[in-house]
Motif scaffolding. Structure first.
Motif, PDB file in Angstrom:
ATOM      1  N   THR A  93     -13.466   5.509  -8.325  1.00 20.33           N
ATOM      2  CA  THR A  93     -12.710   5.340  -7.079  1.00 20.33           C
ATOM      3  C   THR A  93     -13.113   4.075  -6.324  1.00 20.33           C
ATOM      4  OG1 THR A  93     -12.314   7.714  -6.893  1.00 20.33           O
ATOM      5  CG2 THR A  93     -12.089   6.406  -4.889  1.00 20.33           C
ATOM      6  N   PRO A  94     -14.409   3.792  -6.102  1.00 18.40           N
ATOM      7  CA  PRO A  94     -14.772   2.545  -5.431  1.00 18.40           C
ATOM      8  C   PRO A  94     -14.323   1.302  -6.201  1.00 18.40           C
ATOM      9  CG  PRO A  94     -16.613   4.071  -5.414  1.00 18.40           C
ATOM     10  CD  PRO A  94     -15.596   4.653  -6.325  1.00 18.40           C
ATOM     11  N   ALA A  95     -14.429   1.346  -7.529  1.00 15.22           N
ATOM     12  CA  ALA A  95     -14.021   0.185  -8.335  1.00 15.22           C
ATOM     13  C   ALA A  95     -12.522  -0.067  -8.191  1.00 15.22           C
ATOM     14  CB  ALA A  95     -14.386   0.403  -9.797  1.00 15.22           C
ATOM     15  N   LEU A  96     -11.740   0.995  -8.239  1.00 12.29           N
ATOM     16  CA  LEU A  96     -10.291   0.851  -8.090  1.00 12.29           C
ATOM     17  C   LEU A  96      -9.921   0.444  -6.663  1.00 12.29           C
ATOM     18  CD1 LEU A  96      -9.068   3.892 -10.213  1.00 12.29           C
ATOM     19  CD2 LEU A  96      -8.635   1.471 -10.692  1.00 12.29           C
ATOM     20  N   THR A  97     -10.698   0.887  -5.696  1.00 14.45           N
ATOM     21  CA  THR A  97     -10.457   0.485  -4.305  1.00 14.45           C
ATOM     22  C   THR A  97     -10.691  -1.011  -4.139  1.00 14.45           C
ATOM     23  OG1 THR A  97     -11.082   2.675  -3.473  1.00 14.45           O
ATOM     24  CG2 THR A  97     -11.148   0.849  -1.910  1.00 14.45           C
ATOM     25  N   ARG A  98     -11.761  -1.523  -4.733  1.00 15.68           N
ATOM     26  CA  ARG A  98     -12.035  -2.965  -4.663  1.00 15.68           C
ATOM     27  C   ARG A  98     -10.942  -3.764  -5.371  1.00 15.68           C
ATOM     28  NH1 ARG A  98     -17.208  -0.908  -5.858  1.00 15.68           N
ATOM     29  NH2 ARG A  98     -17.090  -1.623  -8.022  1.00 15.68           N
ATOM     30  N   LEU A  99     -10.519  -3.268  -6.537  1.00 19.58           N
ATOM     31  CA  LEU A  99      -9.453  -3.943  -7.269  1.00 19.58           C
ATOM     32  C   LEU A  99      -8.153  -3.917  -6.470  1.00 19.58           C
ATOM     33  CD1 LEU A  99      -8.418  -5.329  -9.827  1.00 19.58           C
ATOM     34  CD2 LEU A  99      -8.010  -3.053 -10.809  1.00 19.58           C
ATOM     35  N   SER A 100      -7.876  -2.789  -5.853  1.00 19.55           N
ATOM     36  CA  SER A 100      -6.677  -2.656  -5.029  1.00 19.55           C
ATOM     37  C   SER A 100      -6.693  -3.644  -3.867  1.00 19.55           C
ATOM     38  CB  SER A 100      -6.574  -1.220  -4.501  1.00 19.55           C
ATOM     39  OG  SER A 100      -5.470  -1.074  -3.625  1.00 19.55           O
ATOM     40  N   THR A 101      -7.850  -3.792  -3.231  1.00 21.08           N
ATOM     41  CA  THR A 101      -7.986  -4.742  -2.124  1.00 21.08           C
ATOM     42  C   THR A 101      -7.712  -6.172  -2.593  1.00 21.08           C
ATOM     43  OG1 THR A 101      -9.607  -3.327  -1.004  1.00 21.08           O
ATOM     44  CG2 THR A 101      -9.576  -5.657  -0.383  1.00 21.08           C
ATOM     45  N   ALA A 102      -8.267  -6.522  -3.747  1.00 17.07           N
ATOM     46  CA  ALA A 102      -8.057  -7.862  -4.302  1.00 17.07           C
ATOM     47  C   ALA A 102      -6.590  -8.087  -4.651  1.00 17.07           C
ATOM     48  CB  ALA A 102      -8.928  -8.053  -5.540  1.00 17.07           C
ATOM     49  N   LEU A 103      -5.953  -7.087  -5.220  1.00 19.60           N
ATOM     50  CA  LEU A 103      -4.543  -7.218  -5.600  1.00 19.60           C
ATOM     51  C   LEU A 103      -3.643  -7.342  -4.382  1.00 19.60           C
ATOM     52  CD1 LEU A 103      -4.445  -4.619  -8.508  1.00 19.60           C
ATOM     53  CD2 LEU A 103      -4.002  -7.069  -8.720  1.00 19.60           C
ATOM     54  N   GLN A 104      -3.964  -6.617  -3.320  1.00 13.94           N
ATOM     55  CA  GLN A 104      -3.168  -6.714  -2.098  1.00 13.94           C
ATOM     56  C   GLN A 104      -3.209  -8.131  -1.529  1.00 13.94           C
ATOM     57  OE1 GLN A 104      -0.981  -4.154  -1.968  1.00 13.94           O
ATOM     58  NE2 GLN A 104      -1.432  -3.771   0.188  1.00 13.94           N
ATOM     59  N   ALA A 105      -4.355  -8.790  -1.692  1.00 10.87           N
ATOM     60  CA  ALA A 105      -4.502 -10.156  -1.176  1.00 10.87           C
ATOM     61  C   ALA A 105      -3.791 -11.179  -2.056  1.00 10.87           C
ATOM     62  CB  ALA A 105      -5.986 -10.504  -1.068  1.00 10.87           C
ATOM     63  N   VAL A 106      -3.841 -10.964  -3.372  1.00  6.62           N
ATOM     64  CA  VAL A 106      -3.310 -11.950  -4.318  1.00  6.62           C
ATOM     65  C   VAL A 106      -1.855 -11.687  -4.695  1.00  6.62           C
ATOM     66  CG1 VAL A 106      -3.622 -12.915  -6.629  1.00  6.62           C
ATOM     67  CG2 VAL A 106      -5.612 -12.342  -5.246  1.00  6.62           C
ATOM     68  N   ASP A 107      -1.499 -10.420  -4.778  1.00  6.06           N
ATOM     69  CA  ASP A 107      -0.176 -10.052  -5.297  1.00  6.06           C
ATOM     70  C   ASP A 107       0.462  -8.943  -4.451  1.00  6.06           C
ATOM     71  OD1 ASP A 107       2.042  -9.816  -6.977  1.00  6.06           O
ATOM     72  OD2 ASP A 107       1.003  -8.476  -8.387  1.00  6.06           O
ATOM     73  N   PRO A 108       0.752  -9.220  -3.168  1.00  4.58           N
ATOM     74  CA  PRO A 108       1.330  -8.175  -2.312  1.00  4.58           C
ATOM     75  C   PRO A 108       2.708  -7.713  -2.770  1.00  4.58           C
ATOM     76  CG  PRO A 108       1.396 -10.314  -1.226  1.00  4.58           C
ATOM     77  CD  PRO A 108       0.541 -10.487  -2.447  1.00  4.58           C
ATOM     78  N   SER A 109       3.412  -8.553  -3.524  1.00  8.80           N
ATOM     79  CA  SER A 109       4.745  -8.174  -4.013  1.00  8.80           C
ATOM     80  C   SER A 109       4.674  -7.271  -5.240  1.00  8.80           C
ATOM     81  CB  SER A 109       5.549  -9.420  -4.364  1.00  8.80           C
ATOM     82  OG  SER A 109       4.968 -10.104  -5.468  1.00  8.80           O
ATOM     83  N   ARG A 110       3.489  -7.153  -5.836  1.00  8.62           N
ATOM     84  CA  ARG A 110       3.250  -6.303  -7.011  1.00  8.62           C
ATOM     85  C   ARG A 110       4.044  -6.753  -8.238  1.00  8.62           C
ATOM     86  NH1 ARG A 110       3.439  -0.173  -4.388  1.00  8.62           N
ATOM     87  NH2 ARG A 110       1.827  -0.508  -2.801  1.00  8.62           N
ATOM     88  N   LYS A 111       4.326  -8.045  -8.328  1.00  8.35           N
ATOM     89  CA  LYS A 111       5.126  -8.558  -9.435  1.00  8.35           C
ATOM     90  C   LYS A 111       4.312  -9.319 -10.471  1.00  8.35           C
ATOM     91  CE  LYS A 111       9.342  -9.062  -6.648  1.00  8.35           C
ATOM     92  NZ  LYS A 111      10.362 -10.019  -6.124  1.00  8.35           N
ATOM     93  N   LEU A 112       3.083  -9.691 -10.128  1.00 12.24           N
ATOM     94  CA  LEU A 112       2.312 -10.572 -10.999  1.00 12.24           C
ATOM     95  C   LEU A 112       1.296  -9.836 -11.868  1.00 12.24           C
ATOM     96  CD1 LEU A 112       1.609 -13.402  -8.390  1.00 12.24           C
ATOM     97  CD2 LEU A 112       3.458 -13.279 -10.080  1.00 12.24           C
ATOM     98  N   PHE A 113       0.783  -8.713 -11.356  1.00 12.68           N
ATOM     99  CA  PHE A 113      -0.264  -7.980 -12.069  1.00 12.68           C
ATOM    100  C   PHE A 113       0.146  -6.527 -12.306  1.00 12.68           C
ATOM    101  CE2 PHE A 113      -2.534 -11.463 -10.078  1.00 12.68           C
ATOM    102  CZ  PHE A 113      -3.413 -11.868 -11.076  1.00 12.68           C
ATOM    103  N   ALA A 114      -0.333  -5.981 -13.414  1.00 12.73           N
ATOM    104  CA  ALA A 114      -0.138  -4.569 -13.739  1.00 12.73           C
ATOM    105  C   ALA A 114      -1.512  -3.937 -13.945  1.00 12.73           C
ATOM    106  CB  ALA A 114       0.723  -4.409 -14.989  1.00 12.73           C
ATOM    107  N   PRO A 115      -2.111  -3.369 -12.886  1.00 10.60           N
ATOM    108  CA  PRO A 115      -3.427  -2.734 -13.021  1.00 10.60           C
ATOM    109  C   PRO A 115      -3.283  -1.346 -13.651  1.00 10.60           C
ATOM    110  CG  PRO A 115      -2.662  -2.567 -10.760  1.00 10.60           C
ATOM    111  CD  PRO A 115      -1.632  -3.358 -11.497  1.00 10.60           C
ATOM    112  N   LEU A 116      -3.935  -1.150 -14.778  1.00 11.67           N
ATOM    113  CA  LEU A 116      -3.774   0.090 -15.544  1.00 11.67           C
ATOM    114  C   LEU A 116      -5.092   0.856 -15.615  1.00 11.67           C
ATOM    115  CD1 LEU A 116      -2.026   1.877 -17.367  1.00 11.67           C
ATOM    116  CD2 LEU A 116      -2.580   0.346 -19.268  1.00 11.67           C
TER     117      LEU A 116
END
Length: 213
Positions: A93-116
């Motif tokens: 959960t903490p690891a995914l939370t950190r990844l989520s925070t990074a993705l929100q900053a870099v890819d707010p449109s959710r079009k560039l990355f697919a975190p699986l």
């Protein structure tokens, strides 16, 4: 003496009806998840390196009881992490939370990355559980799992160890993979991100990927 039967309470009837509907929906979801699990088990592992040093093609069950393959994410950077809802030291959960925070900053449109996030615990991490778990995170985390033989093959292809520990409360837990594997938009291996990295470190790594591609 009045022997008439007192009128029934319509609210109680509605309450019982709602409970029955909820139970039926839950049962159908479990049956559907089991059917998908058995279908995946029957089909067997579908994994290929496609010439990659790490990573490759796969077919998994997604959190809607359907299937997903690596080709679904072509055109986006795929970030692959292994673990489970019942994660050793609650590290997932903490690891995914950190990844989520990074993705929100870099890819707010959710079009560039697919975190699986691939669960190594298909017996407990059913589709509805994975859907609920994904709601913990601001970024859209894609969750999936598979039958044990398929998970073993996919984890091996992505160089992710499968480590299971006994647990006094949960009975057992799975360790989170030490690295998040990066596959580029063409499905080629592009390196890793340490799972224990900070949100800032993850963000820096993701921005570097976009600059080079």
């Amino acid at each position: 003496m009045n022997t008439s039967t007192p009128p029934s309470d319509p609210n109680k009837k509605r309450g019982r009806g709602g409970l029955i509907i909820t139970l039926v929906i839950t049962l159908l979801a479990c049956v559907g998840g089991y059917a998908a699990y058995k279908a995946s088990d029957t089909m067997g592992p579908v994994v290929s390196s496609n010439g990659n040093e790490v990573g490759g093609s796969f077919r998994l069950m997604d959190s809607s009881d359907g299937t997903m393959t690596d080709s679904h994410f072509r055109g986006r950077w795929m970030l692959v992490m292994f673990g489970a809802i019942h994660c050793t030291d609650d590290a997932c959960t903490p690891a995914l939370t950190r990844l989520s925070t990074a993705l929100q900053a870099v890819d707010p449109s959710r079009k560039l990355f697919a975190p699986l996030f691939i669960s190594l615990d298909p017996n407990r991490d059913l589709a509805m559980n994975l859907r609920q778990y994904a709601l913990k995170f601001n970024a859209k985390i894609i969750t999936g799992t598979a039958a044990p033989a398929t998970l073993e093959a996919v984890a091996k292809e992505y160089h992710a160890p499968i480590v299971k520990h006994p647990d006094s409360y949960w009975e057992y837990t799975y360790e989170v993979s030490p690295r998040i594997v990066i596959m580029n938009p063409e499905g080629r291996y592009a390196g890793t991100i340490e799972t224990a990295a900070s949100a800032d470190e993850m963000e820096k790594r993701l921005r570097a990927l976009l600059e080079q591609h």
